[in-house]
Structures are given as structure tokens and as C-alpha cells.
Motif scaffolding. Structure first.
Motif, PDB file in Angstrom:
ATOM      1  N   SER A 165       0.842  -1.192   0.000  1.00 26.54           N
ATOM      2  CA  SER A 165       0.000   0.000   0.000  1.00 26.54           C
ATOM      3  C   SER A 165       0.879   1.245   0.000  1.00 26.54           C
ATOM      4  O   SER A 165       1.604   1.497   0.971  1.00 26.54           O
ATOM      5  N   VAL A 166       0.817   2.002  -1.088  1.00 20.00           N
ATOM      6  CA  VAL A 166       1.726   3.121  -1.330  1.00 20.00           C
ATOM      7  C   VAL A 166       1.011   4.461  -1.110  1.00 20.00           C
ATOM      8  O   VAL A 166      -0.067   4.696  -1.659  1.00 20.00           O
ATOM      9  N   ASN A 167       1.610   5.317  -0.297  1.00 20.20           N
ATOM     10  CA  ASN A 167       1.185   6.715  -0.099  1.00 20.20           C
ATOM     11  C   ASN A 167      -0.251   6.843   0.409  1.00 20.20           C
ATOM     12  O   ASN A 167      -0.484   6.676   1.602  1.00 20.20           O
ATOM     13  N   ASP A 168      -1.227   7.121  -0.459  1.00 16.03           N
ATOM     14  CA  ASP A 168      -2.601   7.327  -0.012  1.00 16.03           C
ATOM     15  C   ASP A 168      -3.403   6.036   0.043  1.00 16.03           C
ATOM     16  O   ASP A 168      -4.604   6.056   0.338  1.00 16.03           O
ATOM     17  N   VAL A 169      -2.752   4.897  -0.228  1.00 16.56           N
ATOM     18  CA  VAL A 169      -3.431   3.609  -0.099  1.00 16.56           C
ATOM     19  C   VAL A 169      -3.411   3.202   1.369  1.00 16.56           C
ATOM     20  O   VAL A 169      -2.349   3.111   1.987  1.00 16.56           O
ATOM     21  N   ILE A 170      -4.583   2.989   1.919  1.00  9.29           N
ATOM     22  CA  ILE A 170      -4.711   2.644   3.332  1.00  9.29           C
ATOM     23  C   ILE A 170      -4.323   1.186   3.567  1.00  9.29           C
ATOM     24  O   ILE A 170      -3.567   0.863   4.481  1.00  9.29           O
ATOM     25  N   CYS A 171      -4.863   0.296   2.737  1.00  8.07           N
ATOM     26  CA  CYS A 171      -4.602  -1.134   2.905  1.00  8.07           C
ATOM     27  C   CYS A 171      -5.039  -1.877   1.661  1.00  8.07           C
ATOM     28  O   CYS A 171      -5.723  -1.330   0.786  1.00  8.07           O
ATOM     29  N   HIS A 172      -4.624  -3.141   1.575  1.00 10.60           N
ATOM     30  CA  HIS A 172      -5.048  -4.081   0.529  1.00 10.60           C
ATOM     31  C   HIS A 172      -4.603  -3.678  -0.870  1.00 10.60           C
ATOM     32  O   HIS A 172      -5.233  -4.064  -1.863  1.00 10.60           O
ATOM     33  N   GLY A 173      -3.513  -2.921  -0.954  1.00 10.77           N
ATOM     34  CA  GLY A 173      -2.968  -2.605  -2.262  1.00 10.77           C
ATOM     35  C   GLY A 173      -2.476  -3.862  -2.964  1.00 10.77           C
ATOM     36  O   GLY A 173      -1.810  -4.705  -2.365  1.00 10.77           O
ATOM     37  N   ASP A 230      -9.517  11.849   0.595  1.00 12.36           N
ATOM     38  CA  ASP A 230      -8.981  13.190   0.341  1.00 12.36           C
ATOM     39  C   ASP A 230      -7.573  13.163  -0.248  1.00 12.36           C
ATOM     40  O   ASP A 230      -6.951  14.206  -0.436  1.00 12.36           O
ATOM     41  N   GLY A 231      -7.065  11.973  -0.549  1.00 12.75           N
ATOM     42  CA  GLY A 231      -5.741  11.862  -1.143  1.00 12.75           C
ATOM     43  C   GLY A 231      -4.595  12.018  -0.169  1.00 12.75           C
ATOM     44  O   GLY A 231      -3.426  12.054  -0.581  1.00 12.75           O
ATOM     45  N   SER A 232      -4.889  12.087   1.125  1.00 10.82           N
ATOM     46  CA  SER A 232      -3.824  12.272   2.120  1.00 10.82           C
ATOM     47  C   SER A 232      -3.052  10.978   2.330  1.00 10.82           C
ATOM     48  O   SER A 232      -3.521   9.877   2.020  1.00 10.82           O
ATOM     49  N   LEU A 233      -1.855  11.117   2.885  1.00 10.98           N
ATOM     50  CA  LEU A 233      -1.022   9.953   3.178  1.00 10.98           C
ATOM     51  C   LEU A 233      -1.639   9.100   4.282  1.00 10.98           C
ATOM     52  O   LEU A 233      -2.315   9.616   5.186  1.00 10.98           O
ATOM     53  N   SER A 234      -1.374   7.805   4.213  1.00  5.51           N
ATOM     54  CA  SER A 234      -1.831   6.867   5.235  1.00  5.51           C
ATOM     55  C   SER A 234      -0.691   5.916   5.566  1.00  5.51           C
ATOM     56  O   SER A 234       0.077   5.527   4.683  1.00  5.51           O
ATOM     57  N   ALA A 235      -0.562   5.549   6.832  1.00  6.46           N
ATOM     58  CA  ALA A 235       0.471   4.606   7.259  1.00  6.46           C
ATOM     59  C   ALA A 235      -0.103   3.633   8.274  1.00  6.46           C
ATOM     60  O   ALA A 235      -1.116   3.917   8.929  1.00  6.46           O
ATOM     61  N   GLN A 236       0.579   2.508   8.420  1.00  9.70           N
ATOM     62  CA  GLN A 236       0.080   1.442   9.287  1.00  9.70           C
ATOM     63  C   GLN A 236       1.238   0.606   9.807  1.00  9.70           C
ATOM     64  O   GLN A 236       2.231   0.390   9.112  1.00  9.70           O
ATOM     65  N   PHE A 237       1.090   0.142  11.041  1.00 16.85           N
ATOM     66  CA  PHE A 237       1.978  -0.876  11.613  1.00 16.85           C
ATOM     67  C   PHE A 237       1.095  -1.903  12.299  1.00 16.85           C
ATOM     68  O   PHE A 237       0.042  -1.565  12.857  1.00 16.85           O
ATOM     69  N   MET A 258      -4.523   1.925  11.242  1.00 17.99           N
ATOM     70  CA  MET A 258      -4.342   2.645   9.992  1.00 17.99           C
ATOM     71  C   MET A 258      -4.606   4.117  10.273  1.00 17.99           C
ATOM     72  O   MET A 258      -5.721   4.494  10.654  1.00 17.99           O
ATOM     73  N   ILE A 259      -3.590   4.933  10.101  1.00 19.58           N
ATOM     74  CA  ILE A 259      -3.648   6.337  10.497  1.00 19.58           C
ATOM     75  C   ILE A 259      -3.497   7.213   9.256  1.00 19.58           C
ATOM     76  O   ILE A 259      -2.576   7.016   8.452  1.00 19.58           O
ATOM     77  N   ASN A 260      -4.405   8.170   9.097  1.00 21.22           N
ATOM     78  CA  ASN A 260      -4.384   9.078   7.954  1.00 21.22           C
ATOM     79  C   ASN A 260      -3.894  10.458   8.371  1.00 21.22           C
ATOM     80  O   ASN A 260      -4.212  10.924   9.466  1.00 21.22           O
ATOM     81  N   LEU A 261      -3.204  11.119   7.451  1.00 22.04           N
ATOM     82  CA  LEU A 261      -2.773  12.490   7.706  1.00 22.04           C
ATOM     83  C   LEU A 261      -3.945  13.456   7.604  1.00 22.04           C
ATOM     84  O   LEU A 261      -3.960  14.497   8.258  1.00 22.04           O
ATOM     85  N   GLY A 262      -4.954  13.102   6.800  1.00 18.97           N
ATOM     86  CA  GLY A 262      -6.149  13.927   6.647  1.00 18.97           C
ATOM     87  C   GLY A 262      -7.331  13.333   7.380  1.00 18.97           C
ATOM     88  O   GLY A 262      -7.210  12.895   8.527  1.00 18.97           O
ATOM     89  N   ASP A 263      -8.479  13.270   6.700  1.00 20.04           N
ATOM     90  CA  ASP A 263      -9.678  12.741   7.359  1.00 20.04           C
ATOM     91  C   ASP A 263      -9.646  11.216   7.370  1.00 20.04           C
ATOM     92  O   ASP A 263      -8.828  10.586   6.684  1.00 20.04           O
ATOM     93  N   PRO A 264     -10.534  10.566   8.145  1.00 17.08           N
ATOM     94  CA  PRO A 264     -10.451   9.118   8.339  1.00 17.08           C
ATOM     95  C   PRO A 264     -11.150   8.284   7.279  1.00 17.08           C
ATOM     96  O   PRO A 264     -11.186   7.062   7.383  1.00 17.08           O
ATOM     97  N   TYR A 265     -11.689   8.912   6.246  1.00 12.79           N
ATOM     98  CA  TYR A 265     -12.580   8.199   5.329  1.00 12.79           C
ATOM     99  C   TYR A 265     -11.816   7.459   4.236  1.00 12.79           C
ATOM    100  O   TYR A 265     -10.732   7.865   3.822  1.00 12.79           O
ATOM    101  N   SER A 266     -12.426   6.383   3.757  1.00  7.86           N
ATOM    102  CA  SER A 266     -11.801   5.561   2.726  1.00  7.86           C
ATOM    103  C   SER A 266     -12.782   5.258   1.609  1.00  7.86           C
ATOM    104  O   SER A 266     -14.005   5.358   1.783  1.00  7.86           O
TER     105      SER A 266
END
Length: 293
Positions: free
Chosen positions: A112-120, A267-274, A246-254
Motif C-alpha cells: 500500500s503506497v502513499n494514499d493507499v490505506i490497505c489491501h494494495g 482526500d488523497g492524504s497519506l496513510s500509514a500502518q503498523f 491505519m492512520i491518515n494524515l487527513g480525514d479518516p474516510y476511505s
């Protein structure tokens, strides 16, 4: 206190109502009584020592594979290259990549790259470039047991925003893990993550959550990464589940792309996960996919 209704038959088998017998006496339950009660009430399978050993062995292979990915990821690499790396390393060490063909997923790992939250879905067309962040989510089956963990990696030198979202996602998991101990509740985990992440100006994705794991990829309980203190199922020894905020830099919506898998920020914001797989022990927790946070 175990969430059994006051007027239910007591799980100890006395024939009395719970309120007249073992209410407030969770410690009086045998392991079998507790396991039977949790499966009956919540469909949660408490793990045996043999189960735990199997999950730990699978977990070691997962973490070794993640570290290998971290060593290899660089600009110019495709996410298909990551898939090949994960698949070949897993199989060569006796494991099975659990995502492959799971509910139709076409690859052996989620990238999952950049604005991909999961399941890329890994692809030859997705080429990593300087400044990207990429989450590699690995679930491996070894001798019939699953383990699940992921990390978000920097690709070369990254922006301050990228560094922030990766830091907050990592710290969210780091703060949540010590909350895992008998007597606490699932809501305490989500509360801890939500309070920290939102306090850092980020948001917590609601649409995807942690889960039980063992002989199956996904089991009960569900583990949201948001919530209220003192709510949800009580944690007891033998529970095994993932925590994977799963944490977003912008809003929480997917939203999910047309491939029916890839979830991206609206919103196209970055997302990261551990993510790590966690066991509830008699006195606290044990990480079954241990890596340094």
C-alpha cells in the motif's frame, strides 16, 4: 469481570445463576470453563500452548520476511518485485502466503503506497519513487498456523508529512500494546490509539480493524482502533489478535477502487500502518511477531 449476563447459568457448572455463584470471580474459572464460555458467548477460540507455539513460529517467518523487504526496498523497485520477494522467501522457508487467492486476492502480499490505506495489489506498473512510503502487510501460514504483521517503509528521503504519518502510526501501535492485559477491554485498545493519533492532528480509519488469528486468517474478536474506555469484550489469557492501526494524515474516510480491494483515502492524504500479532498472557501480553517499534 467476564461479560456474562447476571441471570445466565454459571459457567462453572454449579447449576446456579451466575449472580449467585461466580460473578466477580473470573479467577475461579478453569481454563476449560473460560475457553468454553468465550467460544459460546463470543466465538473466540482461546489458544492452547500448542497453538501459541505454532503462531510464534509463523510469526518469526513473517518478521524475517518483513526485515528482508526493508533491506531491499528502494526507488525503481515495483510492488510486483516486493510480491516476488515475499512469495519466494515464504515458500522457500516452508510457509504459505495466506493472502494468495484469499477471497479472490490475486497476490501473496498487500503493498500500500502513499494514499493507499490497505489491501494494495502488487503490480509491475506501480514503481516506487524517491519520497514514497509503502506498507508491506504479510500474513504467513506455517504448519497450519497464521501470523500477521506489517510495517510502513520509507522509499529514499521522504517529506516531513511522510515522516510524521509513519511516526504517528508506529507510535499508535507502540502505545496500544501495553494496554493488552487481563481485565482490560478491547475498547481500551482503541481508546489509546484514537486519543494519541487525534492528539497529533491525524485520524484513525474506521472501516478496517484488527482481528483474531490462529488456525484461520480472520477470527473473533474484532479489534477497532478507536473506542471508549471500559467497553467491549474483556481480555483474558489465551486470546490472540492483531492490532494494526491505519492512520491518515487527513480525514479518516476511505473508498475502494474498481479492483474491489485497494482502499485509499478519500482526500488523497497519506496513510500509514503498523501491525503485530499479540497474545494475552496471565500477566500482560506477548508479541508473537516481535519487531522493534
Amino acid at each position: 469481570m467476564l461479560r456474562i449476563n447476571r441471570n445466565d447459568p454459571c459457567p462453572c457448572g454449579s447449576g446456579l445463576k451466575y449472580k449467585k455463584c461466580c460473578m466477580n470471580k473470573l479467577s475461579s474459572f478453569s481454563e476449560k470453563e473460560l475457553a468454553d464460555t468465550y467460544f459460546r458467548k463470543y466465538r473466540i477460540r482461546l489458544k492452547t500452548p500448542q497453538d501459541i507455539k505454532g503462531i510464534k513460529e509463523a510469526g518469526k517467518l513473517v518478521v524475517d520476511t518483513l526485515y528482508l523487504c526493508g533491506e531491499k526496498i528502494k526507488p525503481g523497485m515495483t510492488t510486483e518485485d516486493i510480491n516476488t520477494l515475499v512469495h519466494e522467501y515464504t515458500v522457500s522457508h516452508g510457509g504459505i502466503p495466506a493472502p494468495l487467492n484469499y477471497r479472490g486476492f490475486p497476490k501473496s502480499v498487500c503493498t500500500s503506497v502513499n494514499d493507499v490505506i490497505c489491501h494494495g495489489i502488487p503490480s509491475k506498473d506501480t514503481i516506487l519513487k524517491e519520497g514514497d512510503i509503502v506498507n508491506v502487510d504479510i500474513t504467513t501460514i506455517l504448519h497450519g498456523y497464521h501470523a500477521d504483521a506489517n510495517m510502513t517503509f520509507f522509499v529514499g528521503e521522504c517529506s516531513d508529512d511522510a515522516k510524521k504519518i509513519v511516526r504517528v502510526a508506529r507510535e499508535s501501535l507502540k502505545r496500544a500494546i501495553p494496554v493488552v492485559k487481563p481485565g482490560n477491554r478491547i475498547g481500551d485498545i482503541g481508546y489509546t490509539i484514537q486519543k494519541y493519533a487525534e492528539g497529533e492532528g491525524c485520524s484513525v480509519v474506521r472501516d478496517y480493524i484488527g482481528h483474531g488469528i490462529g488456525k484461520n486468517f480472520h477470527e473473533e474478536p474484532e479489534v477497532p482502533h478507536y473506542g471508549k474506555r471500559n467497553t467491549g469484550i474483556e481480555l483474558v489469557p489465551g486470546m490472540v489478535f492483531t492490532i494494526e492501526p491505519m492512520i491518515n494524515l487527513g480525514d479518516p474516510y476511505s473508498r475502494v477502487l474498481n479492483d474491489d480491494w485497494t482502499a485509499v483515502t478519500t482526500d488523497g492524504s497519506l496513510s500509514a500502518q503498523f501491525e503485530q500479532t499479540i497474545l494475552v498472557t496471565d500477566t500482560g501480553y506477548e508479541v508473537l511477531t516481535p519487531y522493534e517499534l
